[in-house]
Each structure stands twice: as structure tokens, then as C-alpha cells.
Design a protein around this motif. Structure first.
Motif, short mmCIF file in Angstrom:
data_model
loop_
_atom_site.label_atom_id
_atom_site.label_comp_id
_atom_site.label_asym_id
_atom_site.label_seq_id
_atom_site.Cartn_x
_atom_site.Cartn_y
_atom_site.Cartn_z
N ILE A 90 0.65 5.36 0.24
CA ILE A 90 -0.21 6.47 0.61
C ILE A 90 0.52 7.75 0.23
O ILE A 90 1.61 8.02 0.73
N LYS B 104 -4.61 6.65 -1.92
CA LYS B 104 -4.11 5.30 -1.71
C LYS B 104 -3.96 4.57 -3.04
O LYS B 104 -4.79 4.70 -3.93
N ASN C 140 -2.99 11.88 0.86
CA ASN C 140 -3.66 10.72 1.46
C ASN C 140 -4.33 9.81 0.42
O ASN C 140 -5.18 8.99 0.76
N LEU D 87 0.84 -1.19 0.00
CA LEU D 87 0.00 0.00 0.00
C LEU D 87 0.88 1.24 0.00
O LEU D 87 1.74 1.40 0.87
N LYS E 213 -2.63 0.63 -4.27
CA LYS E 213 -2.12 -0.71 -3.96
C LYS E 213 -1.37 -1.21 -5.18
O LYS E 213 -1.88 -1.14 -6.30
N THR F 222 -6.52 1.46 -7.57
CA THR F 222 -6.63 2.85 -7.15
C THR F 222 -8.08 3.29 -7.30
O THR F 222 -8.95 2.49 -7.60
#
Length: 192
Positions: free
Chosen positions: A135, A141, A139, A133, A143, A158
Motif C-alpha cells: 500500500i 494498492k 493508498n 500487498l 499485489k 494493480t
């Protein structure tokens, strides 16, 4: 009773160290593989909600990508390193975006991916995939998936600008194929 407790503690400690060693081994293989990868070619399935799109992509680290979709719009996604273009040949349209404002800015930055793998534990490991993950500063995110057998990038997940989950699965990966920077030139509308 004390012997059983000592055995139990020994097994827990052994398990903990073997898991850490196993992860360190996987982590090292992913890092080594990434360091030796300059270009990628692969097929993909992009899933947004219940809609699937397929095609093939070419990546040249850092920040160059060209994805050719096999759809009726003849869509192509291209980044020349600064600008991301969504080209719809059928409609003779080219939409331009700063690459820095897209998740591809992270995905196409080998240094950021290496830092992610070096400095973080995976959020999930199963028999086929290792997920990390990322960040971002705002903020957001992202993966990033790796194939557990080949240690190649296997995709990412995403959110799009409408907060839809976008899953990009990669297969048939080829590494270090020759790709000229001209291949990533964004076409002009009049050239479509």
C-alpha cells in the motif's frame, strides 16, 4: 477430559508455531532469491478486463524495464530509470511519463520489494503462488506475486488510470542475464 484439553491446546500451539516456521522459511527464501537477482528476463500475459496482451520483458534492478508486446501496434514499454515510455512503433508515437507516477516505480525497486517481504505477512498462499500487498503513500494498492517453488517474482496486480484491474502474469523466468543500460534507451519518434 483434562488430558484431551491439554492435547488440543498442544496441537493448536504446535500448528501455530509450525505455520510461523514454514512462513519464515518461505520468506527467507524469497529474500535470498531477490538479493541474488540483478536482472530478469521473462514472458508475460497482461490481462486488463477481458483483453489479454502477451510479450516478453527484461528488468534490470533498479527502475529499468523493457517490455516488447506481440501486438499489431508493435507496443514497447521502456523505462530508463527516470522516464517511462509507451512506444507504438506502428503509429510512430512515443508517450512519456515520470516513472515515479506509475506502479512500476515500486515493482522495479528491489529494496521496496525486499522491505515488503521482510515486514509483512502474505495476504494469500496457495500451492503455487505467494501474494503480498503493498500500500503506497497515496493508498494505492499493488499485489506482488511470488512463485512458491522457485521464489521468483511471478507477477503483480494493480489498477490502471481508468480503475481497471491489471494482472501481469510472468513465466519462463531467467535470472542474471547480461543487460547493458543502453538496451533501455528510449527511442526518439524520428527513429521509429
Amino acid at each position: 477430559m483434562i488430558k484431551k484439553l491439554n492435547l488440543f491446546l498442544f496441537l493448536i500451539i504446535f500448528y501455530f508455531f509450525s505455520q510461523n516456521f514454514s512462513f519464515a522459511n518461505i520468506q527467507g527464501k524469497i529474500i535470498n532469491n531477490l538479493q541474488q537477482t540483478d536482472t530478469l528476463s521473462f514472458d508475460f500475459i497482461q490481462k486488463i478486463g477481458d483483453k489479454d496482451e502477451i510479450g516478453n520483458c527484461y528488468i534490470k534492478f533498479s527502475y529499468l524495464i523493457k517490455c516488447i508486446y506481440t501486438d499489431e501496434k508493435e507496443k514497447i514499454i521502456i523505462s530508463n530509470g527516470r522516464t517511462l515510455a509507451v512506444v507504438k512503433k506502428k503509429y510512430k508515437k512515443v508517450y512519456l511519463y515520470p516513472i515515479k507516477k506509475t506502479p512500476l516505480f515500486t515493482i522495479l525497486d528491489k529494496r521496496k520489494i525486499l522491505d515488503l517481504v521482510k515486514n509483512n505477512n502474505p495476504i494469500k498462499i496457495n500451492k503455487n503462488i505467494i501474494k503480498f500487498l503493498y500500500i503506497g503513500k497515496n493508498n494505492e494498492k499493488l499485489k506482488i506475486f511470488f512463485d512458491k517453488n522457485t521464489f521468483n517474482i511471478a507477477g503483480w496486480e494493480t489498477k490502471d488510470s481508468y480503475s481497471n484491474t491489471v494482472i501481469f502474469d510472468i513465466f519462463n523466468v531467467e535470472k542474471n542475464i547480461p543487460l547493458d543500460k543502453k538496451f533501455f534507451k528510449i527511442p526518439r519518434v524520428e527513429d521509429l
